[in-house]
Motif scaffolding. Structure first.
Motif, PDB file in Angstrom:
ATOM      1  N   GLY A  77      -7.350 -18.050-122.509  1.00 45.71           N
ATOM      2  CA  GLY A  77      -6.514 -18.869-121.647  1.00 45.71           C
ATOM      3  C   GLY A  77      -7.381 -19.430-120.545  1.00 45.71           C
ATOM      4  O   GLY A  77      -8.598 -19.358-120.632  1.00 45.71           O
ATOM      5  N   PRO A  78      -6.780 -19.950-119.518  1.00 42.53           N
ATOM      6  CA  PRO A  78      -7.605 -20.384-118.399  1.00 42.53           C
ATOM      7  C   PRO A  78      -8.278 -19.164-117.779  1.00 42.53           C
ATOM      8  O   PRO A  78      -7.702 -18.075-117.739  1.00 42.53           O
ATOM      9  N   GLY A  79      -9.501 -19.330-117.368  1.00 41.43           N
ATOM     10  CA  GLY A  79     -10.229 -18.205-116.799  1.00 41.43           C
ATOM     11  C   GLY A  79     -10.771 -17.313-117.901  1.00 41.43           C
ATOM     12  O   GLY A  79     -10.905 -17.720-119.051  1.00 41.43           O
ATOM     13  N   PRO A  80     -11.065 -16.066-117.559  1.00 42.33           N
ATOM     14  CA  PRO A  80     -11.697 -15.174-118.532  1.00 42.33           C
ATOM     15  C   PRO A  80     -10.747 -14.730-119.638  1.00 42.33           C
ATOM     16  O   PRO A  80      -9.537 -14.731-119.471  1.00 42.33           O
ATOM     17  N   LYS A  81     -11.350 -14.360-120.766  1.00 45.18           N
ATOM     18  CA  LYS A  81     -10.604 -13.778-121.878  1.00 45.18           C
ATOM     19  C   LYS A  81      -9.966 -12.491-121.380  1.00 45.18           C
ATOM     20  O   LYS A  81     -10.542 -11.756-120.588  1.00 45.18           O
ATOM     21  N   ARG A  82      -8.748 -12.221-121.832  1.00 46.22           N
ATOM     22  CA  ARG A  82      -8.045 -11.002-121.423  1.00 46.22           C
ATOM     23  C   ARG A  82      -7.764 -10.149-122.658  1.00 46.22           C
ATOM     24  O   ARG A  82      -7.482 -10.679-123.724  1.00 46.22           O
ATOM     25  N   TYR A  83      -7.831  -8.847-122.476  1.00 50.04           N
ATOM     26  CA  TYR A  83      -7.707  -7.900-123.577  1.00 50.04           C
ATOM     27  C   TYR A  83      -6.475  -7.035-123.381  1.00 50.04           C
ATOM     28  O   TYR A  83      -6.149  -6.656-122.264  1.00 50.04           O
ATOM     29  N   GLY A  84      -5.807  -6.720-124.490  1.00 47.38           N
ATOM     30  CA  GLY A  84      -4.631  -5.873-124.434  1.00 47.38           C
ATOM     31  C   GLY A  84      -4.544  -4.987-125.657  1.00 47.38           C
ATOM     32  O   GLY A  84      -5.306  -5.147-126.615  1.00 47.38           O
ATOM     33  N   ILE A  85      -3.599  -4.067-125.606  1.00 46.85           N
ATOM     34  CA  ILE A  85      -3.355  -3.136-126.705  1.00 46.85           C
ATOM     35  C   ILE A  85      -1.858  -3.096-126.959  1.00 46.85           C
ATOM     36  O   ILE A  85      -1.070  -3.025-126.029  1.00 46.85           O
ATOM     37  N   SER A  86      -1.499  -3.146-128.226  1.00 47.63           N
ATOM     38  CA  SER A  86      -0.101  -2.967-128.595  1.00 47.63           C
ATOM     39  C   SER A  86      -0.041  -2.525-130.044  1.00 47.63           C
ATOM     40  O   SER A  86      -0.799  -3.018-130.877  1.00 47.63           O
ATOM     41  N   SER A  87       0.847  -1.611-130.338  1.00 53.76           N
ATOM     42  CA  SER A  87       1.028  -1.178-131.722  1.00 53.76           C
ATOM     43  C   SER A  87       2.043  -2.068-132.433  1.00 53.76           C
ATOM     44  O   SER A  87       2.220  -1.957-133.641  1.00 53.76           O
ATOM     45  N   GLU A  88       2.708  -2.932-131.692  1.00 53.90           N
ATOM     46  CA  GLU A  88       3.705  -3.828-132.265  1.00 53.90           C
ATOM     47  C   GLU A  88       3.156  -5.256-132.332  1.00 53.90           C
ATOM     48  O   GLU A  88       2.572  -5.735-131.365  1.00 53.90           O
ATOM     49  N   PRO A  89       3.354  -5.959-133.456  1.00 52.19           N
ATOM     50  CA  PRO A  89       2.943  -7.365-133.514  1.00 52.19           C
ATOM     51  C   PRO A  89       3.704  -8.171-132.464  1.00 52.19           C
ATOM     52  O   PRO A  89       4.897  -7.940-132.245  1.00 52.19           O
ATOM     53  N   HIS A  90       3.025  -9.093-131.823  1.00 52.76           N
ATOM     54  CA  HIS A  90       3.675  -9.881-130.775  1.00 52.76           C
ATOM     55  C   HIS A  90       2.937 -11.196-130.549  1.00 52.76           C
ATOM     56  O   HIS A  90       1.816 -11.373-131.009  1.00 52.76           O
ATOM     57  N   HIS A  91       3.594 -12.082-129.860  1.00 50.34           N
ATOM     58  CA  HIS A  91       3.010 -13.353-129.438  1.00 50.34           C
ATOM     59  C   HIS A  91       2.721 -13.234-127.945  1.00 50.34           C
ATOM     60  O   HIS A  91       3.026 -12.210-127.333  1.00 50.34           O
ATOM     61  N   HIS A  92       2.145 -14.291-127.363  1.00 53.07           N
ATOM     62  CA  HIS A  92       1.784 -14.238-125.941  1.00 53.07           C
ATOM     63  C   HIS A  92       2.220 -15.482-125.180  1.00 53.07           C
ATOM     64  O   HIS A  92       2.267 -16.575-125.730  1.00 53.07           O
ATOM     65  N   THR A  93       2.502 -15.274-123.901  1.00 53.80           N
ATOM     66  CA  THR A  93       2.643 -16.368-122.959  1.00 53.80           C
ATOM     67  C   THR A  93       1.400 -16.327-122.074  1.00 53.80           C
ATOM     68  O   THR A  93       0.896 -15.245-121.765  1.00 53.80           O
ATOM     69  N   VAL A  94       0.900 -17.505-121.702  1.00 50.78           N
ATOM     70  CA  VAL A  94      -0.289 -17.585-120.856  1.00 50.78           C
ATOM     71  C   VAL A  94       0.002 -18.563-119.728  1.00 50.78           C
ATOM     72  O   VAL A  94       0.351 -19.718-119.972  1.00 50.78           O
ATOM     73  N   CYS A  95      -0.135 -18.097-118.487  1.00 58.16           N
ATOM     74  CA  CYS A  95       0.064 -18.974-117.340  1.00 58.16           C
ATOM     75  C   CYS A  95      -1.182 -19.833-117.153  1.00 58.16           C
ATOM     76  O   CYS A  95      -2.293 -19.320-117.017  1.00 58.16           O
ATOM     77  N   GLU A  96      -0.983 -21.142-117.139  1.00 59.17           N
ATOM     78  CA  GLU A  96      -2.104 -22.077-116.979  1.00 59.17           C
ATOM     79  C   GLU A  96      -2.650 -22.088-115.558  1.00 59.17           C
ATOM     80  O   GLU A  96      -3.745 -22.583-115.331  1.00 59.17           O
ATOM     81  N   THR A  97      -1.919 -21.528-114.615  1.00 60.91           N
ATOM     82  CA  THR A  97      -2.362 -21.511-113.225  1.00 60.91           C
ATOM     83  C   THR A  97      -3.127 -20.243-112.887  1.00 60.91           C
ATOM     84  O   THR A  97      -4.271 -20.291-112.453  1.00 60.91           O
TER      85      THR A  97
END
Length: 141
Positions: A77-97
């Motif tokens: 997204g804007p800025g640095p890559k961000r990392y997460g963990i989840s055992s459930e499949p999911h989509h993401h929202t990313v704030c452009e600001t």
């Protein structure tokens, strides 16, 4: 995001073909307990605050190893890559600001994904990831 019980982390690393090093264990524990998507500088800073001062190169390599093994995922997204963990499949929202990343459960967007298949002819399967960019509540005020 889903947390992983701490006692299971060493076994989880080994199950995914990774040695259980201090940096991997600490980073995986932090990502699992944070409930957030964190950038490499975020992880480095938090580990340092906890008295685990791994240099940023080690943290970056650790995050990439966890991602390659399928234990973490990376969101661009804007800025640095961000990392997460989840055992459930999911989509993401990313704030452009501000770059904040949020999770959207796949079940809530099943009809949308079916419509995308109809419109674009793209068969997404279960591993598909949708990124929705916009401005989060904090940045729209």
């Amino acid at each position: 995001m889903t947390t992983i019980p701490a006692p299971d982390l060493p076994a989880l690393l080994r199950q995914h073909g990774l040695r259980c090093t201090a940096s991997r264990l600490s980073t995986l524990r932090l990502l699992s307990s944070s409930g957030e998507h964190l950038s490499c500088p975020d992880v480095s800073g938090e580990l340092e605050r906890l008295g685990l001062p791994f240099d940023q190169t080690t943290v970056y390599r650790t995050l990439e190893a966890l991602t390659a093994a399928g234990l973490a995922h990376a969101v661009h997204g804007p800025g640095p890559k961000r990392y997460g963990i989840s055992s459930e499949p999911h989509h993401h929202t990313v704030c452009e600001t501000c770059g904040h990343v949020g999770d959207l459960p796949i079940e809530q967007l099943r009809e949308v994904m079916e419509r995308i298949t109809e419109l674009a002819g793209l068969h997404t399967g279960t591993a598909a990831s949708l990124l929705l960019y916009g401005r989060c509540v904090r940045c729209t005020v």
